[in-house]
Scaffold this active site. Structure first.
Site, PDB file in Angstrom:
ATOM      1  N   CYS A  63       1.672   3.053   9.743  1.00 15.51           N
ATOM      2  CA  CYS A  63       1.813   2.861   8.295  1.00 15.51           C
ATOM      3  C   CYS A  63       2.740   3.905   7.673  1.00 15.51           C
ATOM      4  O   CYS A  63       2.526   5.107   7.817  1.00 15.51           O
ATOM      5  CB  CYS A  63       0.419   2.966   7.672  1.00 15.51           C
ATOM      6  N   TRP A  96      -8.466  -2.502   9.393  1.00  9.80           N
ATOM      7  CA  TRP A  96      -8.224  -1.384  10.320  1.00  9.80           C
ATOM      8  C   TRP A  96      -9.493  -1.084  11.115  1.00  9.80           C
ATOM      9  O   TRP A  96     -10.580  -1.014  10.540  1.00  9.80           O
ATOM     10  CB  TRP A  96      -7.825  -0.125   9.563  1.00  9.80           C
ATOM     11  N   ARG A 130      -9.038  -3.009  -1.805  1.00  7.33           N
ATOM     12  CA  ARG A 130      -8.361  -3.170  -0.513  1.00  7.33           C
ATOM     13  C   ARG A 130      -8.686  -1.930   0.312  1.00  7.33           C
ATOM     14  O   ARG A 130      -8.932  -0.851  -0.240  1.00  7.33           O
ATOM     15  CB  ARG A 130      -6.851  -3.268  -0.700  1.00  7.33           C
ATOM     16  N   VAL A 133      -4.960   2.761   4.419  1.00 10.07           N
ATOM     17  CA  VAL A 133      -4.753   4.130   4.876  1.00 10.07           C
ATOM     18  C   VAL A 133      -3.484   4.623   4.183  1.00 10.07           C
ATOM     19  O   VAL A 133      -2.618   3.803   3.874  1.00 10.07           O
ATOM     20  CB  VAL A 133      -4.579   4.186   6.413  1.00 10.07           C
ATOM     21  N   SER A 149      -1.251   7.950  -1.141  1.00  6.94           N
ATOM     22  CA  SER A 149      -0.414   8.852  -0.345  1.00  6.94           C
ATOM     23  C   SER A 149       0.502   9.724  -1.193  1.00  6.94           C
ATOM     24  O   SER A 149       0.752  10.884  -0.861  1.00  6.94           O
ATOM     25  CB  SER A 149       0.425   8.048   0.652  1.00  6.94           C
ATOM     26  N   TYR A 195       8.555  -4.524   2.128  1.00 10.49           N
ATOM     27  CA  TYR A 195       7.321  -5.333   2.123  1.00 10.49           C
ATOM     28  C   TYR A 195       7.488  -6.562   1.228  1.00 10.49           C
ATOM     29  O   TYR A 195       7.011  -7.651   1.551  1.00 10.49           O
ATOM     30  CB  TYR A 195       6.126  -4.501   1.635  1.00 10.49           C
TER      31      TYR A 195
HETATM   32  N1  LIG Z   1      -0.794   3.004  -2.329  1.00 10.78           N
HETATM   33  C1  LIG Z   1      -1.209   3.221  -1.030  1.00 10.78           C
HETATM   34  C2  LIG Z   1      -0.765   2.085  -0.116  1.00 10.78           C
HETATM   35  C3  LIG Z   1      -1.243   2.263   1.285  1.00 10.78           C
HETATM   36  C4  LIG Z   1      -1.136   0.956   2.080  1.00 10.78           C
HETATM   37  O1  LIG Z   1      -0.834  -0.112   1.527  1.00 10.78           O
HETATM   38  N2  LIG Z   1      -1.385   1.043   3.397  1.00 10.78           N
HETATM   39  C5  LIG Z   1      -1.356  -0.170   4.210  1.00 10.78           C
HETATM   40  C6  LIG Z   1      -0.893   0.113   5.622  1.00 10.78           C
HETATM   41  S1  LIG Z   1       0.830   0.373   5.747  1.00 10.78           S
HETATM   42  C7  LIG Z   1      -2.754  -0.707   4.370  1.00 10.78           C
HETATM   43  O2  LIG Z   1      -3.641   0.026   4.738  1.00 10.78           O
HETATM   44  N3  LIG Z   1      -2.910  -2.000   4.107  1.00 10.78           N
HETATM   45  C8  LIG Z   1      -4.137  -2.707   4.255  1.00 10.78           C
HETATM   46  C9  LIG Z   1      -4.325  -3.715   3.168  1.00 10.78           C
HETATM   47  O3  LIG Z   1      -3.502  -3.813   2.258  1.00 10.78           O
HETATM   48  O4  LIG Z   1      -5.307  -4.445   3.245  1.00 10.78           O
HETATM   49  C10 LIG Z   1      -0.662   4.563  -0.604  1.00 10.78           C
HETATM   50  O5  LIG Z   1       0.555   4.779  -0.722  1.00 10.78           O
HETATM   51  O6  LIG Z   1      -1.446   5.386  -0.184  1.00 10.78           O
END
Ligand SMILES: N[C@@H](CCC(=O)N[C@@H](CS)C(=O)NCC(=O)O)C(=O)O
Length: 334
Positions: A63, A96, A130, A133, A149, A195
C-alpha cells in the site's frame, strides 16, 4: 474487500454506481495525534505522548499510503521505538488478513488477530468504517491513534525527536505553504489519480483521471529538470509522498490501472529522482515488489478476474542517479 457496518464485516467492493463510475476515497476516521507531551494535536483527543515501545504500526508493503509511514519510521530512526505488523498481500473477502504464508507477511505480532477489521473493532466495537492501512495503534490505551497516513508521517517527523535525537525535518516551517500546494496537486492527480483511473467503471471517469495524471507527471518532470527535489535543494514530505506512487508505477499502475500513456522510465528526470530517493539510507528496505505486485494483480478481481500475475519490467534501481550534478544545485528557497 469490504467494510465494517456497526462493528460487523460486510464483503462489498467500492460502489461507483452513485458517482457516475468514479472512485471516491472515504475520509479516515481515527484522527488523534501523538505529541511530545501528550497534549492534543490538531484533531482528536489528548493523551498520546511520544514514548518508546508504546505504539504499533499496522502496514501493508503493497500500500502506497502505508509505505509513507514505513519510510518515515526508517528516516526518523524509529524502528526501535515503534513496532510493526505486516499484513498478507492478498486483500480478499475479509479484507486485509494476518496470514503468514507469504514471505514478509508477519501476522499480527501484537495481538495475534486474524483480520485487520478485528483491530478496528478492538478499538471501537461498533465501528462503521472502511478498514484501511496504515493504522497506528496505542498499546497503552488499546485503541487506534490514527488511520490517516498524511498525519502519521507528520507525527513521525517530529513528535519523537526528543527520544531519538533525530531532528531531520521533512515539514520545515518556511516551506509549509509550498509543500501543501504541491501535495494537493500530487494527491489529487497522481497518488489518488492512479486509483481514480484504475477503479473507474465508466469511460468518462477514466478519461477524467488519466489525462490530469499525465499532465501532472509532465509538470513534475519539468520541476525536476531544474531542481533536485520538488521544493529545491531539500528533500521534504512532498517528495516522499510522491515517491510511493512513482515506485509502483511501471510494475503495477501502468498495466493494472491502465495508466499506460508513458512509463516512469520514459521521464529522464523523474526516473533519476526515483532512484536517488530509493538509494537513500533505509528506504530500499521499505520497498517490497513481491507484496506490491501480488497485492494489486491478485486482490482486485473486478479488474483482473483471472488473477494472472503479469511479467513486469526489471528496474535497475541501484544504477547511478546523477542527481548530485552541479546544474541541479539551486539555492534553497528559504
Ligand atoms: N486515507 C488513508 C487511505 C489508506 C488506504 O486507502 N489504504 C488502502 C490500501 S492501499 C486500504 O487499506 N484499502 C482498503 C479499503 O479501502 O477497503 C491514508 O492515507 O491513510
Amino acid at each position: 474487500m469490504g467494510l465494517l457496518v456497526d462493528g460487523k464485516w460486510q464483503d462489498k467492493w467500492y460502489d461507483t454506481k452513485e458517482t457516475g463510475g468514479k472512485f471516491v476515497r472515504s475520509a479516515s476516521q481515527f484522527r488523534n495525534w501523538v505529541t511530545p507531551d501528550g497534549s492534543a494535536g490538531p484533531t482528536g483527543t489528548a493523551g498520546f505522548a511520544a514514548e518508546s515501545g508504546r505504539y504499533h504500526l499496522y502496514v501493508s508493503y503493497a500500500c502506497p499510503w502505508a509505505h509513507r509511514a514505513l519510510i518515515f519510521r526508517a528516516l526518523k530512526g524509529l524502528e526501535d521505538h515503534i513496532s510493526v505488523s505486516v499484513v498478507h498481500p492478498d486483500m480478499l473477502g475479509e479484507g486485509w488478513e494476518f496470514r503468514t504464508d507469504f514471505d514478509g507477511a508477519s501476522g499480527d505480532t501484537l495481538m495475534g488477530l486474524r483480520y485487520m477489521h478485528e483491530v478496528y473493532t478492538s478499538a471501537q466495537p461498533d465501528a462503521s468504517t472502511r478498514v484501511t492501512v496504515p493504522v497506528l495503534w496505542d498499546k497503552q490505551t488499546g485503541t487506534i491513534v490514527s488511520n490517516e497516513s498524511s498525519e502519521i508521517i507528520r507525527m513521525f517527523n517530529s513528535a519523537f525527536d526528543g527520544l531519538t535525537g533525530n531532528r531531520d525535518d521533512y515539514w520545515p516551517e518556511p516551506l509549509r505553504d509550498e509543500i501543501e500546494a504541491i501535495n494537493d496537486r500530487v494527491y489529487d492527480t497522481i497518488n489518488n489519480g492512479v486509483y481514480k483511473a484504475g477503479f473507474a467503471t465508466s469511460q468518462q471517469a477514466y478519461d477524467e483521471a488519466v489525462r490530469p495524471l499525465f499532465d501532472s507527471l509532465d509538470w513534475v518532470e519539468a520541476m525536476l529538470s531544474e531542481n533536485r527535489y520538488l521544493l529545491g535543494d531539500r528533500v521534504t514530505e512532498a517528495d516522499w509522498r510522491l515517491f510511493t506512487t512513482l515506485i509502483r508505477f511501471d510494475k503495477v499502475y501502468h498495466t493494472h490501472f491502465k495508466c499506460n500513456f508513458k512509463r516512469i522510465v520514459d521521464y529522464p528526470n523523474i526516473w533519476d529522482y526515483v532512484r536517488e530517493l530509493y538509494q537513500r539510507p533505509g528506504v530500499a528496505a521499505t520497498v517490497n515488489f513481491d507484496h506490491i505486485t501480488r497485492h494489486y494483480y491478485y486482490s482486485h478481481d473486478t479488474i483482473n478476474p483471472y488473477r494472472i500475475l503479469p511479467i513486469t519490467p526489471d528496474l535497475d534501481l541501484w544504477a547511478p542517479h546523477g542527481r548530485d550534478r552541479a546544474s541541479l544545485q539551486s539555492l534553497p528557497k528559504s
